[in-house]
Design a protein around this motif. Structure first.
Motif, PDB file in Angstrom:
ATOM      1  N   VAL A 277      77.521  13.423  23.197  1.00 21.45           N
ATOM      2  CA  VAL A 277      78.067  13.462  24.565  1.00 21.45           C
ATOM      3  C   VAL A 277      79.512  13.963  24.549  1.00 21.45           C
ATOM      4  CG1 VAL A 277      78.812  12.014  26.509  1.00 21.45           C
ATOM      5  CG2 VAL A 277      76.530  11.736  25.574  1.00 21.45           C
ATOM      6  N   MET A 278      80.319  13.438  23.624  1.00 22.83           N
ATOM      7  CA  MET A 278      81.731  13.854  23.564  1.00 22.83           C
ATOM      8  C   MET A 278      81.850  15.341  23.207  1.00 22.83           C
ATOM      9  SD  MET A 278      83.521  11.473  24.613  1.00 22.83           S
ATOM     10  CE  MET A 278      85.111  12.204  24.310  1.00 22.83           C
ATOM     11  N   THR A 279      80.968  15.805  22.301  1.00 28.67           N
ATOM     12  CA  THR A 279      80.946  17.227  21.945  1.00 28.67           C
ATOM     13  C   THR A 279      80.695  18.086  23.184  1.00 28.67           C
ATOM     14  OG1 THR A 279      80.037  16.627  19.795  1.00 28.67           O
ATOM     15  CG2 THR A 279      79.842  18.928  20.420  1.00 28.67           C
ATOM     16  N   LEU A 280      79.746  17.640  23.997  1.00 29.31           N
ATOM     17  CA  LEU A 280      79.400  18.418  25.189  1.00 29.31           C
ATOM     18  C   LEU A 280      80.481  18.313  26.268  1.00 29.31           C
ATOM     19  CD1 LEU A 280      75.561  17.708  25.395  1.00 29.31           C
ATOM     20  CD2 LEU A 280      76.735  19.709  24.477  1.00 29.31           C
ATOM     21  N   VAL A 281      81.104  17.140  26.376  1.00 29.65           N
ATOM     22  CA  VAL A 281      82.175  16.971  27.382  1.00 29.65           C
ATOM     23  C   VAL A 281      83.306  17.955  27.096  1.00 29.65           C
ATOM     24  CG1 VAL A 281      83.996  15.395  28.160  1.00 29.65           C
ATOM     25  CG2 VAL A 281      81.650  14.592  28.024  1.00 29.65           C
ATOM     26  N   ILE A 282      83.673  18.091  25.812  1.00 30.27           N
ATOM     27  CA  ILE A 282      84.742  19.032  25.452  1.00 30.27           C
ATOM     28  C   ILE A 282      84.350  20.459  25.809  1.00 30.27           C
ATOM     29  CG2 ILE A 282      85.893  20.073  23.452  1.00 30.27           C
ATOM     30  CD1 ILE A 282      86.241  17.376  22.310  1.00 30.27           C
ATOM     31  N   ASN A 283      83.038  20.749  25.707  1.00 28.16           N
ATOM     32  CA  ASN A 283      82.580  22.124  25.967  1.00 28.16           C
ATOM     33  C   ASN A 283      82.282  22.409  27.440  1.00 28.16           C
ATOM     34  OD1 ASN A 283      82.811  22.777  23.297  1.00 28.16           O
ATOM     35  ND2 ASN A 283      80.697  22.237  22.803  1.00 28.16           N
ATOM     36  N   LEU A 284      82.500  21.418  28.314  1.00 27.89           N
ATOM     37  CA  LEU A 284      82.194  21.615  29.742  1.00 27.89           C
ATOM     38  C   LEU A 284      82.948  22.803  30.337  1.00 27.89           C
ATOM     39  CD1 LEU A 284      81.994  18.056  31.339  1.00 27.89           C
ATOM     40  CD2 LEU A 284      80.205  19.790  31.251  1.00 27.89           C
ATOM     41  N   ARG A 285      84.133  23.104  29.766  1.00 26.37           N
ATOM     42  CA  ARG A 285      84.924  24.220  30.308  1.00 26.37           C
ATOM     43  C   ARG A 285      84.158  25.538  30.241  1.00 26.37           C
ATOM     44  NH1 ARG A 285      86.496  23.267  25.175  1.00 26.37           N
ATOM     45  NH2 ARG A 285      86.804  25.041  23.788  1.00 26.37           N
ATOM     46  N   HIS A 286      83.174  25.622  29.326  1.00 25.69           N
ATOM     47  CA  HIS A 286      82.413  26.867  29.176  1.00 25.69           C
ATOM     48  C   HIS A 286      81.573  27.190  30.414  1.00 25.69           C
ATOM     49  CE1 HIS A 286      82.614  26.639  24.479  1.00 25.69           C
ATOM     50  NE2 HIS A 286      83.786  26.708  25.066  1.00 25.69           N
ATOM     51  N   LEU A 287      81.376  26.191  31.281  1.00 22.87           N
ATOM     52  CA  LEU A 287      80.615  26.432  32.513  1.00 22.87           C
ATOM     53  C   LEU A 287      81.233  27.545  33.352  1.00 22.87           C
ATOM     54  CD1 LEU A 287      79.877  22.764  33.664  1.00 22.87           C
ATOM     55  CD2 LEU A 287      78.161  24.471  33.075  1.00 22.87           C
ATOM     56  N   ALA A 288      82.550  27.678  33.259  1.00 20.88           N
ATOM     57  CA  ALA A 288      83.248  28.650  34.129  1.00 20.88           C
ATOM     58  C   ALA A 288      83.222  30.065  33.563  1.00 20.88           C
ATOM     59  CB  ALA A 288      84.693  28.208  34.321  1.00 20.88           C
ATOM     60  N   TYR A 289      82.820  30.236  32.314  1.00 14.61           N
ATOM     61  CA  TYR A 289      83.005  31.527  31.659  1.00 14.61           C
ATOM     62  C   TYR A 289      81.992  32.600  32.096  1.00 14.61           C
ATOM     63  CZ  TYR A 289      86.314  29.178  28.522  1.00 14.61           C
ATOM     64  OH  TYR A 289      87.375  28.482  28.006  1.00 14.61           O
ATOM     65  N   ALA A 290      80.698  32.307  31.920  1.00 11.91           N
ATOM     66  CA  ALA A 290      79.684  33.343  32.193  1.00 11.91           C
ATOM     67  C   ALA A 290      79.715  33.866  33.631  1.00 11.91           C
ATOM     68  CB  ALA A 290      78.305  32.821  31.825  1.00 11.91           C
ATOM     69  N   PRO A 291      79.879  32.985  34.650  1.00 18.59           N
ATOM     70  CA  PRO A 291      79.916  33.543  36.016  1.00 18.59           C
ATOM     71  C   PRO A 291      81.042  34.557  36.220  1.00 18.59           C
ATOM     72  CG  PRO A 291      79.587  31.178  36.094  1.00 18.59           C
ATOM     73  CD  PRO A 291      79.883  31.515  34.669  1.00 18.59           C
ATOM     74  N   ASN A 292      82.141  34.393  35.483  1.00 18.21           N
ATOM     75  CA  ASN A 292      83.251  35.339  35.602  1.00 18.21           C
ATOM     76  C   ASN A 292      82.938  36.682  34.950  1.00 18.21           C
ATOM     77  OD1 ASN A 292      86.057  34.493  36.789  1.00 18.21           O
ATOM     78  ND2 ASN A 292      85.131  32.639  35.990  1.00 18.21           N
ATOM     79  N   LEU A 293      81.922  36.719  34.093  1.00 18.91           N
ATOM     80  CA  LEU A 293      81.553  37.984  33.436  1.00 18.91           C
ATOM     81  C   LEU A 293      80.335  38.635  34.091  1.00 18.91           C
ATOM     82  CD1 LEU A 293      81.810  37.022  29.630  1.00 18.91           C
ATOM     83  CD2 LEU A 293      83.550  38.107  31.061  1.00 18.91           C
ATOM     84  N   ALA A 294      79.538  37.822  34.804  1.00 18.46           N
ATOM     85  CA  ALA A 294      78.216  38.277  35.264  1.00 18.46           C
ATOM     86  C   ALA A 294      78.269  39.599  36.024  1.00 18.46           C
ATOM     87  CB  ALA A 294      77.587  37.195  36.126  1.00 18.46           C
ATOM     88  N   GLU A 295      79.308  39.762  36.812  1.00 16.45           N
ATOM     89  CA  GLU A 295      79.451  40.971  37.622  1.00 16.45           C
ATOM     90  C   GLU A 295      79.475  42.240  36.768  1.00 16.45           C
ATOM     91  OE1 GLU A 295      83.084  42.559  40.290  1.00 16.45           O
ATOM     92  OE2 GLU A 295      82.759  40.398  40.324  1.00 16.45           O
TER      93      GLU A 295
END
Lengths: 237, 110
Positions: free
Chosen positions: A77-95
């Motif tokens: 869980v802690m590993t994934l919590v730290i990686n939550l910031r990655h949620l914002a990355y792909a949508p910024n590239l999708a275009e």
């Protein structure tokens, strides 16, 4: 188009653009190998953790918590919590991503550094070169991360003892790379203020607070500044 | 490594990949529905990307060796990196020069 005919292939540009990133990747990967090895993980296990999880800060946390005997569910869980910031990355590239079924698989390589690089470079490339660029850039970074981790696990102590200066100097490649990636975004007073707040907050939080969550908290400070300031210049992007 | 720990590694790996890939699928669906591709990204999300990069810059600026030497080297390396970027507007050489100056300051002051 003539520019496409004369431009280097996407994958070649991707490899070339990723080179500055590797100077920062390698020392951190070697450090991870050393720490994981000290925590009792074998070189094969270190290599597989780097290949599968492939997320710097959370890997350090994972091996640290596992070695300390923390409950496994909490470690994950802690590993994934730290990686939550990655949620914002792909949508910024999708275009900027042309149609391909490969993209979801390639997202395994979307680290902080690869995102920052891709966010700056993909808009500058012709559409048909972007898949090759991203595949080459992310694959090279991934392989260097795995290789560095293995090197650290096998010979990290010896390497850092033999070339201590290299260990001290090479990590500066990362902030230097981020500087040249952030600098072009100072396009208006609003953006400049918000980006400065985010950068300074990241620095201060790393020095004083919870380093693991410094990136998310600092970005939140930058966002707050961005929305509190009126769009003075009227220029958004 | 025990099989339980391997399960933990696989769960963390799968979860991290989903955190990276699922938002892409969501955004691609939004783009397909949007008549103007460039307007499909919510404004807050478009601002969040650069803020994250700036935050990572701030975090990475902290030298591993927090001493006067470390901070001065960081300052000098950053100044040269920015100055060369201002002149060349490229990626590679400013980074190489920044690392070189950082190293020179570390050697001189150590």
């Amino acid at each position: 188009m003539t520019t496409t005919a004369t431009a280097p292939a996407g994958w070649r540009s991707g490899l070339r653009d990723t080179l500055p990133l590797l100077g920062g990747y390698l020392p951190v990967a070697i450090s991870f190998g050393v720490i994981a090895s000290r925590a009792g993980f074998s070189p094969l296990e270190v290599g597989l953790i780097s290949a599968l999880i492939y997320a710097g800060a959370s890997q350090f946390l994972f091996v640290g918590m596992a070695a300390a005997g923390a409950p496994l569910w909490l470690t994950v869980v802690m590993t994934l919590v730290i990686n939550l910031r990655h949620l914002a990355y792909a949508p910024n590239l999708a275009e900027w991503l042309p149609r391909s079924r490969s993209w979801p698989w390639l997202m395994h390589g979307l680290t902080d550094q690869v995102f920052a690089l891709a966010h700056a470079r993909l808009p500058q490339l012709e559409s048909e070169r972007r898949l090759g660029w991203f595949a080459a850039a992310s694959l090279l970074a991934w392989l260097v991360w795995i290789g560095g981790s293995l090197l650290g696990a096998l010979a990290g102590e010896w390497l850092t003892a033999r070339w201590p200066l290299l260990d001290r100097v090479m990590p500066f490649a990362l902030p230097a790379l981020f500087l040249v990636l952030v600098a072009p975004r100072f396009t208006s007073l609003r953006w400049s203020a918000a980006l400065t707040v985010s950068t300074v907050a990241g620095l201060v939080l790393t020095l004083t607070g919870p380093a693991d969550f410094a990136i998310v908290l600092a970005a939140a400070c930058g966002m707050l500044c961005f929305y509190l300031l009126p769009a003075v210049s009227g220029r958004y992007s | 490594m025990s099989s339980a720990l391997w399960l933990g590694v696989i769960a963390a790996a799968l979860g991290t990949w989903l955190l990276r890939a699922l938002p892409l699928l969501w955004m691609q669906r939004r783009l397909r529905r949007s008549p103007h591709r460039t307007g499909a990204l919510p404004q807050w999300l478009a601002a969040l990307g650069p803020m994250m990069i700036a935050a990572v810059l701030g975090v990475s600026l902290v030298p591993s060796e927090q001493s006067v030497t470390g901070w001065l080297a960081t300052l000098a390396g950053s100044a040269i990196t920015l100055a060369l970027w201002w002149r060349l507007r490229s990626l590679g050489w400013p980074v190489v020069a920044g690392v070189a100056v950082f190293g020179v300051v570390v050697i001189i002051l150590s």
